[in-house]
Scaffold this motif. Structure first.
Motif, PDB file in Angstrom:
ATOM      1  N   PRO A  56       0.895  -1.245  -0.033  1.00 37.08           N
ATOM      2  CA  PRO A  56       0.002   0.100  -0.032  1.00 37.08           C
ATOM      3  C   PRO A  56       0.852   1.167  -0.043  1.00 37.08           C
ATOM      4  CG  PRO A  56       0.029  -0.997   1.990  1.00 37.08           C
ATOM      5  CD  PRO A  56       0.862  -2.032   1.359  1.00 37.08           C
ATOM      6  N   SER A  57       0.300   2.265  -0.807  1.00 30.61           N
ATOM      7  CA  SER A  57       1.417   3.489  -0.890  1.00 30.61           C
ATOM      8  C   SER A  57       0.916   4.400   0.348  1.00 30.61           C
ATOM      9  CB  SER A  57       0.901   4.229  -1.876  1.00 30.61           C
ATOM     10  OG  SER A  57       1.415   5.648  -1.830  1.00 30.61           O
ATOM     11  N   ALA A  58       1.783   4.627   0.993  1.00 27.13           N
ATOM     12  CA  ALA A  58       1.770   5.946   1.956  1.00 27.13           C
ATOM     13  C   ALA A  58       2.649   6.882   1.775  1.00 27.13           C
ATOM     14  CB  ALA A  58       2.071   4.907   3.327  1.00 27.13           C
ATOM     15  N   GLY A  59       2.943   7.246   0.696  1.00 28.10           N
ATOM     16  CA  GLY A  59       4.220   8.458   0.224  1.00 28.10           C
ATOM     17  C   GLY A  59       3.432   9.818  -0.002  1.00 28.10           C
ATOM     18  N   LEU A  60       4.348  10.649  -0.225  1.00 28.26           N
ATOM     19  CA  LEU A  60       4.073  11.835  -0.584  1.00 28.26           C
ATOM     20  C   LEU A  60       4.661  12.399  -1.752  1.00 28.26           C
ATOM     21  CD1 LEU A  60       4.504  13.559   3.073  1.00 28.26           C
ATOM     22  CD2 LEU A  60       2.353  12.930   2.060  1.00 28.26           C
ATOM     23  N   GLY A  61       5.297  11.383  -2.730  1.00 26.51           N
ATOM     24  CA  GLY A  61       5.894  11.760  -3.873  1.00 26.51           C
ATOM     25  C   GLY A  61       4.954  12.344  -4.770  1.00 26.51           C
ATOM     26  N   LEU A  62       3.918  11.834  -5.347  1.00 25.73           N
ATOM     27  CA  LEU A  62       2.796  12.326  -6.196  1.00 25.73           C
ATOM     28  C   LEU A  62       2.446  13.887  -5.576  1.00 25.73           C
ATOM     29  CD1 LEU A  62       1.307   9.629  -7.631  1.00 25.73           C
ATOM     30  CD2 LEU A  62       3.081  10.778  -8.585  1.00 25.73           C
ATOM     31  N   THR A  63       2.035  13.956  -4.383  1.00 25.58           N
ATOM     32  CA  THR A  63       1.634  15.295  -3.813  1.00 25.58           C
ATOM     33  C   THR A  63       2.580  16.395  -4.103  1.00 25.58           C
ATOM     34  OG1 THR A  63       0.438  13.772  -2.029  1.00 25.58           O
ATOM     35  CG2 THR A  63       0.945  16.364  -1.750  1.00 25.58           C
ATOM     36  N   LEU A  64       3.840  15.995  -3.879  1.00 27.19           N
ATOM     37  CA  LEU A  64       5.022  16.859  -3.935  1.00 27.19           C
ATOM     38  C   LEU A  64       5.013  17.181  -5.575  1.00 27.19           C
ATOM     39  CD1 LEU A  64       7.375  18.611  -3.011  1.00 27.19           C
ATOM     40  CD2 LEU A  64       8.817  16.652  -3.323  1.00 27.19           C
ATOM     41  N   VAL A  65       4.861  16.230  -6.383  1.00 26.52           N
ATOM     42  CA  VAL A  65       4.887  16.567  -7.816  1.00 26.52           C
ATOM     43  C   VAL A  65       3.792  17.689  -8.002  1.00 26.52           C
ATOM     44  CG1 VAL A  65       4.339  15.588 -10.161  1.00 26.52           C
ATOM     45  CG2 VAL A  65       5.834  14.477  -8.497  1.00 26.52           C
ATOM     46  N   LYS A  66       2.435  17.410  -7.692  1.00 25.25           N
ATOM     47  CA  LYS A  66       1.451  18.375  -8.005  1.00 25.25           C
ATOM     48  C   LYS A  66       1.716  19.716  -7.360  1.00 25.25           C
ATOM     49  CE  LYS A  66      -2.990  19.092  -9.183  1.00 25.25           C
ATOM     50  NZ  LYS A  66      -3.044  20.664  -8.782  1.00 25.25           N
ATOM     51  N   LYS A  67       2.349  19.722  -6.189  1.00 28.28           N
ATOM     52  CA  LYS A  67       2.665  20.915  -5.552  1.00 28.28           C
ATOM     53  C   LYS A  67       3.536  21.818  -6.415  1.00 28.28           C
ATOM     54  CE  LYS A  67       2.004  23.982  -2.390  1.00 28.28           C
ATOM     55  NZ  LYS A  67       0.798  24.487  -1.954  1.00 28.28           N
ATOM     56  N   ALA A  68       4.501  21.103  -6.945  1.00 25.53           N
ATOM     57  CA  ALA A  68       5.705  21.790  -7.779  1.00 25.53           C
ATOM     58  C   ALA A  68       5.144  22.299  -9.150  1.00 25.53           C
ATOM     59  CB  ALA A  68       6.832  20.808  -8.063  1.00 25.53           C
ATOM     60  N   VAL A  69       4.095  21.590  -9.654  1.00 24.52           N
ATOM     61  CA  VAL A  69       3.384  22.050 -10.812  1.00 24.52           C
ATOM     62  C   VAL A  69       2.529  23.139 -10.410  1.00 24.52           C
ATOM     63  CG1 VAL A  69       1.961  21.425 -12.913  1.00 24.52           C
ATOM     64  CG2 VAL A  69       3.646  19.590 -11.914  1.00 24.52           C
ATOM     65  N   ASP A  70       1.977  23.060  -9.382  1.00 17.78           N
ATOM     66  CA  ASP A  70       1.094  24.257  -9.104  1.00 17.78           C
ATOM     67  C   ASP A  70       1.764  25.571  -8.950  1.00 17.78           C
ATOM     68  OD1 ASP A  70      -1.168  22.938  -9.447  1.00 17.78           O
ATOM     69  OD2 ASP A  70      -1.304  22.346  -7.211  1.00 17.78           O
ATOM     70  N   VAL A  71       2.825  25.517  -8.193  1.00 17.02           N
ATOM     71  CA  VAL A  71       3.516  26.751  -7.731  1.00 17.02           C
ATOM     72  C   VAL A  71       4.260  27.394  -8.883  1.00 17.02           C
ATOM     73  CG1 VAL A  71       4.150  26.085  -5.251  1.00 17.02           C
ATOM     74  CG2 VAL A  71       5.940  25.392  -7.482  1.00 17.02           C
ATOM     75  N   HIS A  72       4.463  26.607 -10.210  1.00 16.65           N
ATOM     76  CA  HIS A  72       4.929  27.057 -11.287  1.00 16.65           C
ATOM     77  C   HIS A  72       3.733  27.399 -12.296  1.00 16.65           C
ATOM     78  CE1 HIS A  72       8.765  25.266 -10.036  1.00 16.65           C
ATOM     79  NE2 HIS A  72       9.219  26.180 -10.905  1.00 16.65           N
ATOM     80  N   GLU A  73       2.532  27.423 -12.038  1.00 17.99           N
ATOM     81  CA  GLU A  73       1.341  27.853 -12.582  1.00 17.99           C
ATOM     82  C   GLU A  73       1.070  26.957 -13.798  1.00 17.99           C
ATOM     83  OE1 GLU A  73       1.445  32.031 -13.318  1.00 17.99           O
ATOM     84  OE2 GLU A  73       1.267  32.461 -10.956  1.00 17.99           O
ATOM     85  N   GLY A  74       1.307  25.561 -13.711  1.00 21.31           N
ATOM     86  CA  GLY A  74       1.468  24.790 -14.635  1.00 21.31           C
ATOM     87  C   GLY A  74       0.305  23.911 -14.700  1.00 21.31           C
TER      88      GLY A  74
END
Length: 728
Positions: A690-708
């Motif tokens: 089972p996934s218990a990570g934050l990797g994809l959450t960090l990916v989404k945040k990185a894209v958002d802060v760059h307005e992508g």
């Protein structure tokens, strides 16, 4: 108010006042008042009574004792001989001798004049028989004129009010200049050369100021009086019905004999005490400057101060004319200027009152959206009704101001109302408790209050810290000037400014500090033991079940460290800003693939790159994009099976954005995870657990802060594709 209209009216009224000034000064409208002021001043400026000028009078006593007039020429010769014996410096025989009726009698007078050598004779003018000429000179007998020291005219022309004040020094007739007798006398018998003006104004001494001696007394005396020695002596008629008489302003207007006016003229020329009149253009310039100063005061001063300025300028102009008369022997007529000054103030006040009346009605209509008529207000005339309406407006504004105070007072935050100069004009009780100097200072400036209270304001964060350790968020709300917003004036607020609200965020800042400490704890204190565990497990060489246990321990430690790193990065992105710069996105992808090569090779997974030949520059935070790539490629390696392929594609052809695609041939997302693939600690039931990570959450945040933007396309059992668009 309309500023253009104010300026236009100001210039129009100033121009009209200057025009009126010119009309008054070039007409005789104010001449009588000017003459009265001049007579008063000239009486103060007249010279001292001379002791070297005397008048031998042909008075009533002399007529009674010596016979009726005209006297024989020989008697005039006897008078001159007695004055010659007395040692007179010069003799002016103010008697016209025009005929030769008795040659022997005339010869005695001619001889007496010749013996003296310093006798001056008058001449006059009369109508000419030739009507084309109009006038001609009426000269004394030729034989007598030849023996005289000099001959001059004695014409005296009073001003328009009938008062004699000035004399014409040169009278031109048929192209010939005839000098005045006084000018001839001064040029011949004066102590030095005197530049006599063309038309001097004479300060007249009072009647009887000169020493007088009747002819009868002069002839009857055994010896001539001693006071006649070295004296200029005038011989002239003062008896009733004889000679000419003039109205003069000698302190007060009175009659004076012609011979005494001539004595005054000679005394003025000898003492150089004549008064010169300034040209009209100079007087006009003085008045124009005074009017400009007055109208400038109208724009800058209050009505009361403008009234005082008007009176002050009028008094100053009047006193200046008298001072110039007394000190400089110069005269300019001030009455026209004074009259225009005094009339300018009520005229300007009337225009201001008219404009203010209209303005109040318009503002009342704009404030309360009512017709600007003033009807319904108590009063007997328009002005009283407008005054009553103004009182109503003031009361309404006061109520609005009180309401604003109540609203501000009800706020739980400290509230300060500032004007355009940052002066605190209103504050609630919370503000007074927070910054007590607001209540003690006169017109407190907010920045000065902060200095006195030793409060520190962070301009960038717009926060304020007090000495007791509390932190306040400064919220600013500017409001427009009253000219553009009727609500501002109705609320009693200043014309332009801002409202400051200080909200206590001490607890928020304390929580943030605790979070920062937790992040530091996670990023350092928790990573240290995990790194030690990983290092120790790599040094242990075991076989069988123990070896598998060590491998699992190392895997969980690496996973824990990865979770801690991702958590710290997410927390920092939530509270800090990125620092983007122009970065080659293709180079970042190559470096990320290189970093994942060892892990991919160990899992027998291929990473295929599809990158453009030319650099692809994007304005991003390079370190954050690199971490995002590490997470995407790392996840793909983690969930792919052996011999699978991971493809990384970069498309930089678009002008305003770049497209990054990461795809794998792994198991894909389960339905429950695909609903929200970027959620924190999402479930993923695969062979990896089972996934218990934050990797994809960090990916989404990185894209958002760059307005992508980021999209996920996943098919169970076929693989997953992430498509990321980043603006250039």
């Amino acid at each position: 108010m309309n500023s253009f209209r104010l300026r236009l009216e100001w210039w129009a009224l100033l121009a009209a006042s200057i025009g009126c000034l010119w009309l008054l000064q070039t007409s005789d409208t104010t001449q009588r008042l000017d003459n009265q002021l001049f007579d008063f001043g000239s009486a103060l400026a007249r010279p001292a009574v001379p002791d070297d000028i005397a008048i031998v009078t042909i008075d009533d006593r002399s007529i009674a004792e010596l016979g009726v007039w005209p006297w024989p020429r020989a008697l005039h010769g006897e008078i001159i001989d007695r004055l010659t014996e007395a040692g007179a410096r010069a003799i002016i025989l103010d008697v016209l001798i025009l005929d030769e009726s008795d040659p022997d009698d005339l010869a005695q007078l001619v001889s007496a004049v010749g013996r003296n050598g310093n006798v001056f004779l008058p001449h006059s003018f009369t109508a000419s028989p030739d009507s084309a000429t109009g006038s001609m000179a009426l000269m004394p007998v030729a034989a007598l004129a030849e023996q005289a020291k000099g001959v001059g005219h004695v014409v005296a022309e009073p001003d328009s009010d009938g008062v004699l004040r000035r004399f014409e020094m040169d009278y031109t007739l048929d192209g010939i200049e005839y000098p005045h007798l006084a000018k001839v006398l001064v040029s011949n018998a004066g102590p030095s050369e005197i530049a006599v003006p063309e038309q001097p104004v004479i300060p007249i001494l009072p009647v009887g100021s000169f020493t007088e001696l009747p002819v009868a007394e002069l002839l009857a005396a055994e010896n001539p009086p001693e006071f006649l020695r070295d004296t200029i002596v005038f011989i002239g008629a003062t008896a009733q019905g004889m000679g000419d008489r003039y109205s003069v302003a000698a302190g007060s207007v009175g009659l004076m004999s012609g011979v005494e006016t001539q004595a005054n003229l000679v005394n003025t020329l000898l003492t150089r005490s004549w008064i010169e009149t300034l040209p009209v253009w100079v007087t006009f310039a003085i008045g124009a400057v005074a009017l400009f100063l007055l109208f400038t005061g109208f724009r800058l001063l209050s009505p009361r101060a403008s009234f005082m300025l008007t009176l002050g300028l009028a008094a100053f102009i009047t006193l200046s004319s008298l001072v110039m008369l007394l000190a400089g022997k110069l005269w300019f007529a001030p009455t026209a200027t004074v009259v225009v000054l005094l009339f300018a103030y009520p005229f300007w006040s009337w225009r201001r009152l008219t404009y203010v009346s209209s303005y109040l009605e318009q503002e009342a209509a704009r404030l309360f959206e009512e017709p600007a008529s003033g009807e319904g207000a108590a009063g007997t005339d328009v002005l009283s009704r407008q005054t009553a309406r103004l009182q109503s407006l003031v009361g309404s504004v006061k109520q609005s101001r009180d309401f604003v105070r109540q609203v501000i007072e009800a706020s739980p935050d400290a509230i300060f109302v500032l004007d355009t100069d940052s002066v605190v004009v209103m504050a609630n009780s919370h503000g007074g408790q927070l910054l007590p100097s607001v209540s003690t200072l006169d017109k407190p400036v907010f920045s000065e209050v902060l200095i006195m209270e030793k409060a520190r304001r962070e301009a960038d964060a717009d926060e304020l810290q007090t000495t007791d350790g509390r932190t306040f968020l400064v919220a600013r709300a500017p409001f427009p000037a009253a000219e553009t917003d009727g609500d501002a004036i109705s609320a009693g607020l200043p014309q332009g400014g801002e409202i400051l609200a200080l909200r206590d965020i001490t607890n928020i800042r304390q929580i943030e500090n605790e979070r920062q400490q937790m992040l530091e704890f996670l990023s350092h204190d928790m990573r240290t033991p995990q790194a030690a565990i990983i290092a120790l497990t790599r040094k242990v060489s075991l076989a069988g079940e123990a070896r598998d246990m060590v491998r699992r321990i190392r895997s969980q430690a690496e996973r824990t460290m990865k979770l801690a790193d991702d958590f710290v990065q997410l927390a920092r992105l939530d509270h800090t800003s990125i620092t983007p710069e122009d970065t080659d996105l293709g180079a970042l992808i190559e470096e990320a693939c290189d970093r994942a090569f060892t892990q991919a090779e160990a899992a027998n997974i291929d990473i295929v790159q599809h990158l453009p030949e030319d650099p692809c520059f994007v304005h991003v935070d390079g370190s954050l994009i690199a971490r995002m790539m590490d997470n995407l490629i790392g996840n793909a390696i983690k969930y792919c099976a052996a011999n699978d392929t991971i493809e990384v594609t970069l498309d930089c052809c678009a002008a305003d954005h770049a497209i990054l695609v990461v795809s794998d041939s792994g198991p894909g997302f389960p339905p429950e995870r695909l609903a929200d693939p970027f959620a924190r600690f999402g479930a993923h039931a695969t062979h990896a657990g089972p996934s218990a990570g934050l990797g994809l959450t960090l990916v989404k945040k990185a894209v958002d802060v760059h307005e992508g933007t980021i999209g996920v396309d996943s098919v169970k059992g076929e693989g997953t594709t992430f498509t990321i668009t980043l603006p250039k």
